[in-house]
Every structure is written in C-alpha cells, then in structure tokens.
Write an enzyme that holds these catalytic residues in place. Structure first.
Site, PDB file in Angstrom:
ATOM      1  N   TYR A 171      -4.207  -3.110   8.582  1.00  0.00           N
ATOM      2  CA  TYR A 171      -5.031  -2.680   7.452  1.00  0.00           C
ATOM      3  C   TYR A 171      -5.243  -1.166   7.492  1.00  0.00           C
ATOM      4  CZ  TYR A 171      -9.239  -2.614   4.454  1.00  0.00           C
ATOM      5  OH  TYR A 171     -10.161  -2.364   3.468  1.00  0.00           O
ATOM      6  N   LYS A 175      -4.143   1.464   4.576  1.00  0.00           N
ATOM      7  CA  LYS A 175      -5.149   2.285   3.895  1.00  0.00           C
ATOM      8  C   LYS A 175      -4.926   3.778   4.148  1.00  0.00           C
ATOM      9  CE  LYS A 175      -7.641  -0.803   1.742  1.00  0.00           C
ATOM     10  NZ  LYS A 175      -7.609  -0.864   0.265  1.00  0.00           N
TER      11      LYS A 175
END
Length: 314
Positions: A171, A175
């Site tokens: 993640y 991001k």
C-alpha cells in the site's frame, strides 16, 4: 444546487462508500454534476455490487442535484475510457476527476504474496493512471480546439505513501507512486489548463481498521476528527475554479488540520569533481547525513535514536 462548483462536471471513483461517498455528496452540494463510480467490492477488493453507487447517486438527486452511476473497474483501461465518455455524453463535458478508489491488504513484506502485491498496486496505481490518462486526453483535445477547460484532478495518496507504514509495504509503495505521478501530471497537463493535486487523508473507513482501530473509534462526544466528511471540503475547494493557481501539491488532512506536505528535496551535497573511491564515501556521506534533516519515523515504527536516524556515531 449552487456553489463554488456550479455547472461543473465531476467523476469520483470509489464513491460508493467512505471518503469517496463524502466527496461525491460534497461536490454535489456545491453544484457539481457527479458521475458516481464504484465497483462495489469488499474492503479487500472482492466481489461487485451496483448498490453502493446507486445509493449515493439517489441521495444526490434527492437533494436536488444531478448524478449518474458507473460501475467501471478503475484499473481497466478500456472501461475507464468509457467512464470519461459517459460523463461527457451525460453532462456535456468533464471538469473534475477525483481518483479515490482503492482497497488494502495489510501484510508484512515477508508474508506478502505476489497476488496481493499485484492486486493492491493495480487498483491504486493503475487505478489512478487509467482514468487520468483518458481525462487528460479529453482536456488536451479541448484545449487544442480552443475550448480549454479549468480542469482539476485530485488524487489520493496517504500518510503511508509519504512517511511509510509498517505492515503496509505494498500500500505504501502504491500511494508513494501516486504522489510521484501527481507531480509529473501537474507539470505535463498545465499547458491544457489542468491542475493536479493529491490529498493524504486520515479518516475512518473500511480500510482503517487493524492497528489503527483505537484511533478511528467514534468519540462519544465532541468533534469527530476521523469522520471522512472532514476531508471532502478540501477536495471541493481544490476542484474549484478558484484553485487554479494550486498544482503539484500534496495536502494532508486529519480532522480540522490541513498540512501542505514537503516531499523529497535536494539536501546537503558534496561534489568531489571526480569519481569517489569507496573508502571515501563513508566519511563524506556521514558528514552529509549529520547536516541533513532527520526523516520522520515510519508509522508503526519503533522510533530510532537520533544517532541512528542521521547516521552519526555516538
């Protein structure tokens, strides 16, 4: 509905729940016509349902606004091209793209499977690229035809992508990629009248359980700092014509706090004017690290001692 977005057309991805839902409702409150995109998956990205998007669109229409639904997978290149076309056909154009869709599969790196890595990178990173690519092509064509639009893109990064987060390596990578993509897109699309910014929100959603559950709990009284609706007014302003001089920025939002993030910048440097010998690198680099700002600790990290952070020896 009238407001700072009156007459403007927006696509909000992942708008069936959580942050995306609040963004869609807030944009509509300010007068935007909204394409409510949501695949209707679970928090882990599984399954599909049109119900969440339909509920949000119905709420917008019930309040006097205009909205249609879209069930495209945001990482499907052809499907997102049709999503952009839908906005143009339904509402006569496109002015705002809010890239919000995503899911999380928390896992320490040593336990992360290839499937988990691919799935998270796909929905977040490709899921930002695909809608942006097709929207940008439309805006470029409009500008070249003498119909330049005051277009706005709001991407969704996170604190994990900016500072890192233990147990969220995949993640975090996705991001961080979104933050980098935002910088490049801001520069490339500026000639067409498009601004591109990103937010790094902290809010209570399906994705913020686990180690953050205590922080995300609903307070029994007072201001609810983790209410996802707190984030959406910033998105609405960034989507407005007034925000035309703001681009290439990442804004962190938590409760009533907004913070302009300052990312990678050139720090202390030493130019030898020739190739470094390996034995010379250590002393030179340690001297530079001693002059450099210490990085912020990764979320969930055991904060290291200052000497370990800046590389100096005690």
């Amino acid at each position: 509905m009238t407001g700072i977005l009156a007459g403007r057309v927006a696509i909000v991805t992942g708008a069936g729940r959580g942050l995306g839902r609040e963004h869609a409702l807030e944009l509509a409150r300010h007068g935007a016509k909204v394409v409510v995109n949501d695949l209707g998956t679970s928090g882990a990205g599984e399954g599909a349902s049109s119900a969440p998007a339909e509920e949000v669109a119905a709420a917008i229409r019930a309040a006097g606004g205009q909205a249609v639904t879209n069930g495209a997978d945001v990482a499907d290149f052809a499907a997102t091209e049709k999503m952009v076309a839908q906005a143009i056909e339904e509402f006569g154009g496109l002015d705002i793209l809010v890239n919000n869709a995503g899911f999380v599969r928390d896992r320490m790196l040593v336990n992360t499977s290839e499937e988990e890595w691919d799935a998270v990178i796909r929905v977040h990173l490709k899921g930002h690229f695909a809608p942006l690519r097709h929207a940008a092509a439309y805006w470029r064509a409009e500008a070249k035809a003498g119909r330049q639009r005051a277009a706005r893109v709001i991407n969704t990064s996170s604190g994990a992508g900016l500072q890192g987060s233990v147990g969220q390596g995949t993640y975090t990578a996705a991001k961080a990629g979104i933050a980098g993509l935002t910088l490049v897109a801001a520069e490339e699309l500026a000639p067409y009248g498009v601004t591109v910014n990103a937010i790094a929100p902290s809010a209570r959603t399906r994705m913020t359980g686990g180690p953050f559950a205590a922080k995300m709990a609903v307070p029994t009284e007072g201001f609810d700092a983790m209410d996802p609706a707190n984030v959406s007014p910033v998105v609405a302003w960034l989507a407005s014509i007034e925000a035309g001089d703001v681009t290439g920025r990442v804004v962190e939002i938590e409760g009533g706090r907004i913070c302009v993030e300052e990312g990678w910048r050139h720090g202390p440097a030493d130019d030898l004017g020739a190739r470094w010998a390996a034995a010379e690198v250590g002393p030179a680099l340690r001297a530079l690290l001693a002059r450099a700002a210490s990085p912020e600790p990764v979320y969930g990290a055991r904060t290291p001692a200052p000497s370990a952070v800046n590389g100096a020896r005690g």
